[in-house]
Design a protein around this motif. Sequence first.
Motif, PDB file in Angstrom:
ATOM      1  N   ILE A   1       0.901  -1.191  -0.021  1.00 36.91           N
ATOM      2  CA  ILE A   1       0.157  -0.025   0.183  1.00 36.91           C
ATOM      3  C   ILE A   1       0.895   1.151   0.028  1.00 36.91           C
ATOM      4  N   LEU A   2       0.349   2.304  -0.922  1.00 37.32           N
ATOM      5  CA  LEU A   2       1.293   3.587  -0.857  1.00 37.32           C
ATOM      6  C   LEU A   2       0.574   4.162   0.158  1.00 37.32           C
ATOM      7  N   VAL A   3       1.354   4.777   1.367  1.00 39.46           N
ATOM      8  CA  VAL A   3       0.724   5.400   2.509  1.00 39.46           C
ATOM      9  C   VAL A   3       1.203   6.876   2.245  1.00 39.46           C
ATOM     10  N   VAL A   4       0.272   7.544   2.056  1.00 36.89           N
ATOM     11  CA  VAL A   4       0.589   9.233   1.922  1.00 36.89           C
ATOM     12  C   VAL A   4       0.291   9.901   3.202  1.00 36.89           C
ATOM     13  N   SER A   5       0.873  10.494   3.827  1.00 35.52           N
ATOM     14  CA  SER A   5       0.616  11.404   5.120  1.00 35.52           C
ATOM     15  C   SER A   5       0.837  12.770   5.015  1.00 35.52           C
ATOM     16  N   SER A   6       0.164  13.560   5.482  1.00 35.97           N
ATOM     17  CA  SER A   6       0.613  14.925   5.810  1.00 35.97           C
ATOM     18  C   SER A   6       1.565  15.110   6.607  1.00 35.97           C
ATOM     19  N   SER A   7       2.661  15.990   6.504  1.00 39.55           N
ATOM     20  CA  SER A   7       3.913  16.153   7.248  1.00 39.55           C
ATOM     21  C   SER A   7       3.687  16.750   8.860  1.00 39.55           C
ATOM     22  N   GLY A   8       2.541  17.505   8.855  1.00 39.49           N
ATOM     23  CA  GLY A   8       2.155  18.239   9.987  1.00 39.49           C
ATOM     24  C   GLY A   8       2.048  19.756  10.046  1.00 39.49           C
ATOM     25  N   ASN A   9       1.337  20.430  10.736  1.00 40.63           N
ATOM     26  CA  ASN A   9       1.257  21.536  10.891  1.00 40.63           C
ATOM     27  C   ASN A   9       1.805  22.349  12.144  1.00 40.63           C
ATOM     28  N   GLU A  10       2.649  23.388  12.198  1.00 44.84           N
ATOM     29  CA  GLU A  10       3.392  24.073  13.249  1.00 44.84           C
ATOM     30  C   GLU A  10       2.080  24.355  14.201  1.00 44.84           C
ATOM     31  N   PHE A  11       2.513  23.914  15.412  1.00 42.83           N
ATOM     32  CA  PHE A  11       1.604  24.187  16.683  1.00 42.83           C
ATOM     33  C   PHE A  11       2.585  25.271  17.562  1.00 42.83           C
ATOM     34  N   ASN A  12       3.671  24.666  17.994  1.00 44.40           N
ATOM     35  CA  ASN A  12       4.439  25.493  18.699  1.00 44.40           C
ATOM     36  C   ASN A  12       5.947  25.080  18.566  1.00 44.40           C
ATOM     37  N   LEU A  13       6.765  26.023  18.049  1.00 39.72           N
ATOM     38  CA  LEU A  13       7.980  25.666  17.627  1.00 39.72           C
ATOM     39  C   LEU A  13       8.958  25.465  18.829  1.00 39.72           C
ATOM     40  N   GLN A  14       8.728  25.836  19.787  1.00 39.96           N
ATOM     41  CA  GLN A  14       9.339  25.592  21.130  1.00 39.96           C
ATOM     42  C   GLN A  14       9.165  24.384  21.649  1.00 39.96           C
ATOM     43  N   VAL A  15       8.011  23.734  21.176  1.00 42.38           N
ATOM     44  CA  VAL A  15       7.773  22.309  21.934  1.00 42.38           C
ATOM     45  C   VAL A  15       8.313  21.237  20.738  1.00 42.38           C
ATOM     46  N   TRP A  16       7.810  21.605  19.475  1.00 41.80           N
ATOM     47  CA  TRP A  16       7.753  20.410  18.410  1.00 41.80           C
ATOM     48  C   TRP A  16       7.822  21.100  17.192  1.00 41.80           C
ATOM     49  N   ASP A  17       9.189  20.974  16.375  1.00 43.84           N
ATOM     50  CA  ASP A  17       9.447  21.575  15.193  1.00 43.84           C
ATOM     51  C   ASP A  17       9.667  20.801  13.966  1.00 43.84           C
ATOM     52  N   LEU A  18       9.343  19.389  14.034  1.00 49.85           N
ATOM     53  CA  LEU A  18       9.503  18.559  13.221  1.00 49.85           C
ATOM     54  C   LEU A  18       8.325  17.864  12.664  1.00 49.85           C
ATOM     55  N   MET A  19       8.156  17.012  11.631  1.00 52.83           N
ATOM     56  CA  MET A  19       6.934  16.615  11.413  1.00 52.83           C
ATOM     57  C   MET A  19       6.422  15.636  12.497  1.00 52.83           C
ATOM     58  N   SER A  20       5.112  15.269  12.255  1.00 48.82           N
ATOM     59  CA  SER A  20       4.418  14.490  13.217  1.00 48.82           C
ATOM     60  C   SER A  20       4.394  12.816  12.733  1.00 48.82           C
ATOM     61  N   PHE A  21       4.080  12.195  13.591  1.00 47.45           N
ATOM     62  CA  PHE A  21       3.888  10.701  13.179  1.00 47.45           C
ATOM     63  C   PHE A  21       2.528  10.562  12.553  1.00 47.45           C
ATOM     64  N   PRO A  22       2.388   9.668  11.682  1.00 44.59           N
ATOM     65  CA  PRO A  22       3.251   8.703  10.847  1.00 44.59           C
ATOM     66  C   PRO A  22       4.245   9.049   9.806  1.00 44.59           C
ATOM     67  N   ALA A  23       4.371  10.620   9.784  1.00 41.89           N
ATOM     68  CA  ALA A  23       5.008  10.880   8.624  1.00 41.89           C
ATOM     69  C   ALA A  23       6.432  10.687   8.702  1.00 41.89           C
ATOM     70  N   ASP A  24       6.940  10.210   9.683  1.00 42.09           N
ATOM     71  CA  ASP A  24       8.464   9.672   9.988  1.00 42.09           C
ATOM     72  C   ASP A  24       8.603   8.349   9.145  1.00 42.09           C
ATOM     73  N   GLY A  25       7.598   7.554   8.876  1.00 44.39           N
ATOM     74  CA  GLY A  25       7.718   6.507   8.497  1.00 44.39           C
ATOM     75  C   GLY A  25       8.666   6.298   7.201  1.00 44.39           C
ATOM     76  N   LYS A  26       9.702   5.156   7.118  1.00 43.95           N
ATOM     77  CA  LYS A  26      10.737   5.191   6.327  1.00 43.95           C
ATOM     78  C   LYS A  26       9.959   4.787   4.801  1.00 43.95           C
ATOM     79  N   TYR A  27       9.158   4.388   4.691  1.00 40.74           N
ATOM     80  CA  TYR A  27       8.419   3.918   3.425  1.00 40.74           C
ATOM     81  C   TYR A  27       6.961   4.928   3.217  1.00 40.74           C
ATOM     82  N   VAL A  28       7.015   5.832   4.148  1.00 38.46           N
ATOM     83  CA  VAL A  28       5.631   6.700   3.977  1.00 38.46           C
ATOM     84  C   VAL A  28       5.934   7.807   3.268  1.00 38.46           C
ATOM     85  N   LEU A  29       5.031   7.975   2.335  1.00 36.65           N
ATOM     86  CA  LEU A  29       5.134   9.255   1.413  1.00 36.65           C
ATOM     87  C   LEU A  29       4.736  10.490   2.155  1.00 36.65           C
ATOM     88  N   SER A  30       5.625  11.223   2.813  1.00 36.21           N
ATOM     89  CA  SER A  30       5.068  12.502   3.571  1.00 36.21           C
ATOM     90  C   SER A  30       4.865  13.647   2.545  1.00 36.21           C
TER      91      SER A  30
END
Length: 398
Positions: free
Chosen positions: A317-346
């Motif tokens: 299955i081709l899994v396509v995931s949004s990378s994520g939207n910024e909430f609070n750069l002080q707390v979390w400034d990278l993509m959300s799960f599951p966009a981190d998946g090795k075979y996930v197209l983020s």
Amino acid sequence: SPMGRNDKVIIFLFLVFCTFSIQAQNRYVVYFPDKSDTKFSIDRPLEFLSQNAVDRRLKSDFPISEEDFPVSQKYLDSLYKYTVPYFYTSRWLNAALVEVESSQIDIIKDKPFVASYELVAPGARYSATPSEANRSYTANNPASSVLNSVTQINMLNADAMHSDGYNGSGLWIAVFDAGFNGVNNSSVFGHLFQNNQLINTEDLVRGGKDVFLSDDHGTQALSCISANYNNQVIGTGYGADISLYITEDPRDEYKIEEYNWVIAAEKADSAGVDIISSSLGYDTFFDDAAMNYSISQLDGETAIITIGAEKASERGILVVSSSGNEFNLQVWDLMSFPADGKYVLSVGSVKSDRTKSNFSLGGPTADGRIKPEVVALGSGTTVIDNDGRITTSSGTSF
């Protein structure tokens, strides 16, 4: 005679007890030790997978294994024996989602059929009378609007693909979101109902089959794929067959939503879906801080939802995931799960001038991979809302 103090106390305690009894149920995941005593065999895959799913595994060269077997019936029977009703099972995680009081978990937690358990959400949500699949459709045209989807389609060269006859026809896409309110009341989506392109629907949050409720975030995301109205609002893959799954509960944020996602992925997989499109992500904003992830876990193999996405990917299955939207750069400034998946197209977001949207999250992952792999217009994307209006919305979801 007027009520005495003791009577008031007794009534107060009775009310407290009733309230506690109603609210004492929580949702847990219960893991099982193995898949013993199974009646299934890898030599007879059509007993637990569709022909489509078997064909896709052959194409992706991924072997059918015990991991694909349904959960062992003897363990489910044991849950019932101790009056622990299960609502969903996960074959990949070898687990069940249950809704019980904590005292009932205490009774079963040391039994040999329970490998481990985890609280995944407080409170009770499953419906006592699950909704039936809803295929009622009303053709309401959107109010006239100057908005159109030309920019977002042309940026992807999807206009050229459409004119060459590539519109998603022959593909099967499962969309995971928080709700698809209004989809069945808009002629923008009429072809899904009229051409039988809408295959499966499931509301994993409440345990029913009607998905035209709860929220219109999924409606907006679906319109980017499936809209086909008047040469004005056109989705990239309006010819594709569609399955709709509600896995996200917009009322609160708990880990159960990750399990809902994995179970939806299993259902999509065993049906034979080609693509999962998921505009959902989780990281550090759970209502129970104990459920939060850390940046170091963004390695493609830790979060439950990412594990599920990877298992779906392995099965072709081709899994396509949004990378994520910024909430609070002080707390979390990278993509959300599951966009981190090795075979996930983020997928990240750009503006119409092709510069990055300021809210669009990316990598690198904890293990140094670059994310997202691709971007599309997510700033001021033309979408359809739950009232059937042509409007704009922004986010990596779109």
